[in-house]
Scaffold this motif. Structure first.
Motif, PDB file in Angstrom:
ATOM      1  N   ILE A 142      34.344  19.975  15.792  1.00  7.39           N
ATOM      2  CA  ILE A 142      35.186  21.151  15.595  1.00  7.39           C
ATOM      3  C   ILE A 142      34.875  21.801  14.254  1.00  7.39           C
ATOM      4  O   ILE A 142      34.824  21.136  13.229  1.00  7.39           O
ATOM      5  N   TYR A 143      34.653  23.116  14.306  1.00 11.41           N
ATOM      6  CA  TYR A 143      34.487  23.912  13.100  1.00 11.41           C
ATOM      7  C   TYR A 143      35.740  24.768  12.928  1.00 11.41           C
ATOM      8  O   TYR A 143      36.219  25.394  13.884  1.00 11.41           O
ATOM      9  N   SER A 144      36.263  24.806  11.705  1.00 10.83           N
ATOM     10  CA  SER A 144      37.439  25.640  11.432  1.00 10.83           C
ATOM     11  C   SER A 144      37.338  26.221  10.030  1.00 10.83           C
ATOM     12  O   SER A 144      36.469  25.841   9.239  1.00 10.83           O
ATOM     13  N   ASP A 145      38.268  27.136   9.723  1.00 14.18           N
ATOM     14  CA  ASP A 145      38.403  27.560   8.333  1.00 14.18           C
ATOM     15  C   ASP A 145      39.228  26.501   7.594  1.00 14.18           C
ATOM     16  O   ASP A 145      39.499  25.423   8.140  1.00 14.18           O
ATOM     17  N   SER A 146      39.655  26.795   6.397  1.00 13.53           N
ATOM     18  CA  SER A 146      40.325  25.781   5.576  1.00 13.53           C
ATOM     19  C   SER A 146      41.848  25.890   5.605  1.00 13.53           C
ATOM     20  O   SER A 146      42.521  25.454   4.663  1.00 13.53           O
ATOM     21  N   HIS A 167      36.978  30.316   3.546  1.00 15.02           N
ATOM     22  CA  HIS A 167      36.727  31.761   3.539  1.00 15.02           C
ATOM     23  C   HIS A 167      37.103  32.424   2.217  1.00 15.02           C
ATOM     24  O   HIS A 167      36.762  33.591   1.999  1.00 15.02           O
ATOM     25  N   LYS A 168      37.764  31.697   1.358  1.00 10.63           N
ATOM     26  CA  LYS A 168      38.074  32.251   0.047  1.00 10.63           C
ATOM     27  C   LYS A 168      36.802  32.432  -0.767  1.00 10.63           C
ATOM     28  O   LYS A 168      36.715  33.325  -1.628  1.00 10.63           O
ATOM     29  N   TYR A 169      35.804  31.599  -0.456  1.00 11.86           N
ATOM     30  CA  TYR A 169      34.559  31.627  -1.241  1.00 11.86           C
ATOM     31  C   TYR A 169      33.344  32.050  -0.413  1.00 11.86           C
ATOM     32  O   TYR A 169      32.442  32.718  -0.940  1.00 11.86           O
ATOM     33  N   ASN A 170      33.296  31.665   0.849  1.00  7.66           N
ATOM     34  CA  ASN A 170      32.108  31.938   1.668  1.00  7.66           C
ATOM     35  C   ASN A 170      32.497  32.164   3.129  1.00  7.66           C
ATOM     36  O   ASN A 170      33.475  31.601   3.624  1.00  7.66           O
ATOM     37  N   PHE A 171      31.718  32.987   3.828  1.00 13.00           N
ATOM     38  CA  PHE A 171      31.866  33.109   5.274  1.00 13.00           C
ATOM     39  C   PHE A 171      31.103  31.985   5.977  1.00 13.00           C
ATOM     40  O   PHE A 171      31.444  31.596   7.092  1.00 13.00           O
ATOM     41  N   HIS A 179      30.318  27.728  10.072  1.00  8.83           N
ATOM     42  CA  HIS A 179      31.009  29.025  10.063  1.00  8.83           C
ATOM     43  C   HIS A 179      31.847  29.155  11.336  1.00  8.83           C
ATOM     44  O   HIS A 179      31.676  28.400  12.288  1.00  8.83           O
ATOM     45  N   THR A 180      32.756  30.115  11.317  1.00  6.73           N
ATOM     46  CA  THR A 180      33.608  30.373  12.490  1.00  6.73           C
ATOM     47  C   THR A 180      33.441  31.813  12.965  1.00  6.73           C
ATOM     48  O   THR A 180      34.343  32.395  13.565  1.00  6.73           O
ATOM     49  N   GLN A 181      32.283  32.378  12.725  1.00  7.03           N
ATOM     50  CA  GLN A 181      32.061  33.784  13.057  1.00  7.03           C
ATOM     51  C   GLN A 181      32.038  34.043  14.560  1.00  7.03           C
ATOM     52  O   GLN A 181      32.364  35.141  15.016  1.00  7.03           O
ATOM     53  N   THR A 182      31.687  33.030  15.355  1.00  7.39           N
ATOM     54  CA  THR A 182      31.638  33.222  16.800  1.00  7.39           C
ATOM     55  C   THR A 182      33.032  33.411  17.371  1.00  7.39           C
ATOM     56  O   THR A 182      33.284  34.333  18.158  1.00  7.39           O
ATOM     57  N   VAL A 183      33.965  32.550  16.963  1.00  8.08           N
ATOM     58  CA  VAL A 183      35.332  32.696  17.465  1.00  8.08           C
ATOM     59  C   VAL A 183      36.002  33.925  16.867  1.00  8.08           C
ATOM     60  O   VAL A 183      36.845  34.577  17.510  1.00  8.08           O
TER      61      VAL A 183
END
Length: 241
Positions: A142-146, A167-171, A179-183
């Motif tokens: 599982i990939y998620s943001d923080s 995401h505060k520092y990097n996409f 990354h979570t750019q797909t979702v």
């Protein structure tokens, strides 16, 4: 002796003023996402209320088609599922009244493009963990943001691998490439449809999400044919006798 039965008998058409030909044209238009009030009035000669009602009928039919399928979890061993949550509806209605936030939680499998979108009462760790277990197979990465509700130790204990991007520092996590750019693109697509339809009333949100997922599952397939099958399943002949 042969018995003649009117084509409207036992169907929606008993109560509809639309001709059968116009209704079929509407079905085809809906499959192509044409059926705005303006399009229906100009191309089909309907009033303002008919498109609203018939669009709701279509969503009801495809939502029922989805719910009749056995619930399938996405992901699996050596597969990646990106997860994210998003606030989907406005805090104020047209009267200016403050409304509760409506959160949607979703996930998308990179390997199969399967997805889920569900309404949740909040985005607490307890709520999101319930949905993760319900919709994602054990063994999935599982990939998620923080967001603090995504607790790596609890996810690992439940049988998942978990990696984050802040995401505060990097996409994109510069160390792991996570990354979570797909979702997030999935959200963009779903919300674009919402804006195209000039927003979604809260009471219809579940059916709009069902329509979005149904269409996504049919990517590259004959949507009109699938709609006819959904309608036939929702209003079977035996229920019309």
């Amino acid at each position: 002796m042969k018995k003649k039965v009117n084509i409207r008998t036992g169907t929606w058409f008993v109560y509809s003023r639309l001709s059968f030909v116009t209704a079929v044209r509407f079905f085809y238009g809906w499959s192509k996402e044409y059926t705005s009030i303006k399009w229906c009035m100009e191309e089909l000669g309907t009033g303002q209320n008919t498109p609203v009602d018939w669009n709701a009928y279509m969503r009801e039919a495809v939502a029922e088609k989805l719910t009749r399928r056995p619930q399938q979890k996405i992901g699996g061993q050596d597969m990646i599922v990106e997860i994210d949550e998003s606030m989907y509806t406005k805090r104020k209605n047209n009267a200016g009244r403050i409304l509760p936030q409506q959160w949607i939680f979703g996930g998308l499998c990179r390997d199969t493009c399967e997805c889920f979108l569900v309404q949740v009462p909040d985005r607490s760790a307890k709520t999101l963990m319930i949905e993760i277990k319900k919709h994602i197979k054990k063994g999935t990465t599982i990939y998620s943001d923080s967001w603090r509700a995504y607790k790596t130790k609890e996810l690992e204990k439940a049988g998942f691998e978990h990696f984050k991007v802040n995401h505060k520092y990097n996409f994109v996590n510069p160390d792991s490439g996570v990354h979570t750019q797909t979702v997030e693109r999935l959200w963009g697509s779903a919300k674009w449809r919402n804006k195209k339809q000039r927003g979604t009333k809260r009471e219809f949100l579940e059916s709009y999400l069902a329509e979005f997922m149904w269409r996504k599952q049919l990517a590259g397939s004959d949507v009109f044919k699938a709609l006819m099958e959904a309608i036939a399943a929702f209003w079977p002949p035996e229920s019309q006798m």
